[in-house]
Motif scaffolding. Structure first.
Motif, PDB file in Angstrom:
ATOM      1  N   SER A  13      -5.063  10.989   7.846  1.00  0.00           N
ATOM      2  CA  SER A  13      -6.132  10.644   6.948  1.00  0.00           C
ATOM      3  C   SER A  13      -6.998  11.961   6.928  1.00  0.00           C
ATOM      4  CB  SER A  13      -6.993   9.510   7.434  1.00  0.00           C
ATOM      5  OG  SER A  13      -8.326   9.374   6.510  1.00  0.00           O
ATOM      6  N   PHE A  18       9.165  -5.036  13.344  1.00  0.00           N
ATOM      7  CA  PHE A  18       8.529  -5.261  14.821  1.00  0.00           C
ATOM      8  C   PHE A  18       6.893  -4.742  14.597  1.00  0.00           C
ATOM      9  CE2 PHE A  18      10.351  -1.189  14.230  1.00  0.00           C
ATOM     10  CZ  PHE A  18       9.546  -0.006  14.945  1.00  0.00           C
ATOM     11  N   GLY A  30       0.852  -1.254  -0.060  1.00  0.00           N
ATOM     12  CA  GLY A  30      -0.069  -0.022  -0.103  1.00  0.00           C
ATOM     13  C   GLY A  30       0.987   1.332  -0.045  1.00  0.00           C
TER      14      GLY A  30
HETATM   15  N1  NAP Z   1      -5.378   3.322   1.376  1.00  0.00           N
HETATM   16  C1  NAP Z   1      -6.201   4.552   1.420  1.00  0.00           C
HETATM   17  O1  NAP Z   1      -7.028   5.000   0.973  1.00  0.00           O
HETATM   18  C2  NAP Z   1      -5.925   5.599   2.734  1.00  0.00           C
HETATM   19  C3  NAP Z   1      -6.631   6.649   2.775  1.00  0.00           C
HETATM   20  C4  NAP Z   1      -6.514   7.507   4.052  1.00  0.00           C
HETATM   21  C5  NAP Z   1      -5.384   7.426   4.734  1.00  0.00           C
HETATM   22  N2  NAP Z   1      -4.794   6.071   4.873  1.00  0.00           N
HETATM   23  C6  NAP Z   1      -3.659   5.888   5.828  1.00  0.00           C
HETATM   24  O2  NAP Z   1      -2.510   5.503   5.154  1.00  0.00           O
HETATM   25  C7  NAP Z   1      -1.739   4.434   5.846  1.00  0.00           C
HETATM   26  C8  NAP Z   1      -1.419   3.174   4.937  1.00  0.00           C
HETATM   27  O3  NAP Z   1      -2.758   2.729   4.482  1.00  0.00           O
HETATM   28  P1  NAP Z   1      -2.812   1.272   3.453  1.00  0.00           P
HETATM   29  O4  NAP Z   1      -4.029   1.473   2.947  1.00  0.00           O
HETATM   30  O5  NAP Z   1      -1.378   1.598   2.522  1.00  0.00           O
HETATM   31  O6  NAP Z   1      -2.711   0.408   4.616  1.00  0.00           O
HETATM   32  P2  NAP Z   1      -2.521  -1.036   4.441  1.00  0.00           P
HETATM   33  O7  NAP Z   1      -2.523  -1.861   2.834  1.00  0.00           O
HETATM   34  O8  NAP Z   1      -3.488  -1.871   5.605  1.00  0.00           O
HETATM   35  O9  NAP Z   1      -0.830  -1.599   5.065  1.00  0.00           O
HETATM   36  C9  NAP Z   1      -0.629  -1.441   6.394  1.00  0.00           C
HETATM   37  C10 NAP Z   1       0.684  -1.661   6.295  1.00  0.00           C
HETATM   38  O10 NAP Z   1       1.370  -1.479   7.829  1.00  0.00           O
HETATM   39  C11 NAP Z   1       1.756  -2.901   8.324  1.00  0.00           C
HETATM   40  N3  NAP Z   1       1.205  -2.948   9.759  1.00  0.00           N
HETATM   41  C12 NAP Z   1      -0.245  -3.131  10.056  1.00  0.00           C
HETATM   42  N4  NAP Z   1      -0.350  -3.380  11.581  1.00  0.00           N
HETATM   43  C13 NAP Z   1       0.971  -3.025  11.705  1.00  0.00           C
HETATM   44  C14 NAP Z   1       1.638  -2.963  13.132  1.00  0.00           C
HETATM   45  N5  NAP Z   1       0.946  -3.182  14.201  1.00  0.00           N
HETATM   46  N6  NAP Z   1       3.009  -2.766  13.248  1.00  0.00           N
HETATM   47  C15 NAP Z   1       3.840  -2.856  12.233  1.00  0.00           C
HETATM   48  N7  NAP Z   1       3.489  -2.848  10.951  1.00  0.00           N
HETATM   49  C16 NAP Z   1       1.922  -3.007  10.858  1.00  0.00           C
HETATM   50  C17 NAP Z   1       1.174  -3.864   7.313  1.00  0.00           C
HETATM   51  O11 NAP Z   1       1.928  -5.087   7.395  1.00  0.00           O
HETATM   52  P3  NAP Z   1       1.941  -6.343   8.356  1.00  0.00           P
HETATM   53  O12 NAP Z   1       0.285  -6.489   8.279  1.00  0.00           O
HETATM   54  O13 NAP Z   1       2.425  -7.396   7.610  1.00  0.00           O
HETATM   55  O14 NAP Z   1       2.376  -6.090   9.660  1.00  0.00           O
HETATM   56  C18 NAP Z   1       1.396  -2.948   5.971  1.00  0.00           C
HETATM   57  O15 NAP Z   1       2.798  -2.985   5.513  1.00  0.00           O
HETATM   58  C19 NAP Z   1      -2.700   4.040   7.171  1.00  0.00           C
HETATM   59  O16 NAP Z   1      -2.234   4.841   8.212  1.00  0.00           O
HETATM   60  C20 NAP Z   1      -4.189   4.512   6.639  1.00  0.00           C
HETATM   61  O17 NAP Z   1      -5.048   4.915   7.832  1.00  0.00           O
HETATM   62  C21 NAP Z   1      -5.220   5.344   3.692  1.00  0.00           C
END
Ligand code: NAP
Length: 254
Positions: free
Chosen positions: A147, A67, A22
């Motif tokens: 966000s 971690f 992501g």
């Molecule tokens: N995608 C969107 O449209 C969007 C919009 C607004 C804001 N955001 C924000 O952008 C950020 C990334 O979003 P995304 O959609 O790319 O997220 P995602 O696809 O859910 O990816 C999350 C990443 O964080 C890791 N992760 C999750 N829990 C963790 C933990 N406790 N410790 C360490 N690593 C952890 C995951 O890998 P593992 O599970 O292997 O640990 C993965 O690498 C987030 O903060 C989200 O709130 C996203």
């Protein structure tokens, strides 16, 4: 001209949390392409190794640093390791964020507190460590991924909205705490991006998003890299305590 190439990150050490997929993955790739050495974090050691290997294959520099950001002891061990090995940290992008979409009556206090622990408290504990290393070195760039939900609000999303709003406040507090030492703290507030975490979006919801985003589409995850490199670079030397909205115009559409 003191900085001829203000976006260049050569010789910078950068930790990116949640960098296995992501937006975090794209931020890590963007920083690596600008020249930084990337410490690739997520919970899955195998995936951190794969991402680090991909960066190295592309000609960049990276290593795995797995971690759980919600585990304070593990975070402290990771920062002890960074301090011992590098003696500094130049860039800290805290990108991890979990979401719990549910009506209020299905969000228990336990769920709510767990969301705050991962999305907000972890940012506090890790950034205290990152900031200490940066202050000691007289330089640093901290970037939180928040966000647009943290400013807009919405239904069925109370814990996430509260956590992201808190993260924005925390970013501003750190901007003031560390600023005098040459360490900036800013946030990127993404809007709707086509990441794996949103793969199950319904056709109806997707259409509503397209209607509202001024650019008429969701963001490609790679489009987060430029804003992240900017905030992590010398180019943003006088940007501190700012939320950079990256939403294609979602939040300015009436
Ligand atoms: N995608 C969107 O449209 C969007 C919009 C607004 C804001 N955001 C924000 O952008 C950020 C990334 O979003 P995304 O959609 O790319 O997220 P995602 O696809 O859910 O990816 C999350 C990443 O964080 C890791 N992760 C999750 N829990 C963790 C933990 N406790 N410790 C360490 N690593 C952890 C995951 O890998 P593992 O599970 O292997 O640990 C993965 O690498 C987030 O903060 C989200 O709130 C996203």
């Amino acid at each position: 001209m003191p900085h001829v190439l203000p976006f260049l990150l050569t010789d910078h050490i950068a930790l990116v949390t949640g960098a296995s997929r992501g937006l975090g993955l794209e931020i890590a790739l963007g920083l690596a392409r600008a020249g930084a050495h990337i410490l690739v974090n997520c919970r899955d050691a195998g995936r951190t190794g794969e991402v680090a290997a991909r960066i190295v294959e592309e000609g960049g520099s990276a290593e795995a640093l797995p971690f759980d950001v919600g585990d304070e002891d593990a975070g402290n061990r990771a920062f002890d390791d960074i301090g011992r090995r590098f003696g500094r940290l130049d860039i800290f992008v805290h990108n991890v964020g979990m979401r719990l979409r549910a009506p209020l009556d299905r969000i228990s206090t336990v769920d709510f507190n767990h969301m705050l622990a991962v999305d907000l408290t972890a940012a506090f504990t890790l950034t205290k460590r990152a900031g200490a290393l940066m202050v000691a070195n007289g330089y640093g760039r901290i970037v939180f991924v928040t966000s647009i939900s943290g400013t807009l609000g919405g239904r069925n999303d109370a814990a996430y909205i509260a956590a992201k709003a808190g993260l924005t406040g925390l970013m501003r507090a750190f901007a003031c705490e560390f600023g005098a030492a040459g360490v900036t703290c800013n946030a990127i507030a993404p809007g709707p991006f086509a990441t794996e975490s949103n793969a199950d979006i319904s056709a109806e919801r997707l259409e509503r998003v397209r209607q509202r985003v001024a650019l008429g589409r969701r963001g490609d995850p790679a489009e987060i890299a430029g804003p992240a490199v900017f905030l992590a670079s010398q180019a943003a030397s006088y940007v501190n305590g700012h939320v950079l909205t990256v939403d294609g115009g979602y939040s300015v559409t009436s």
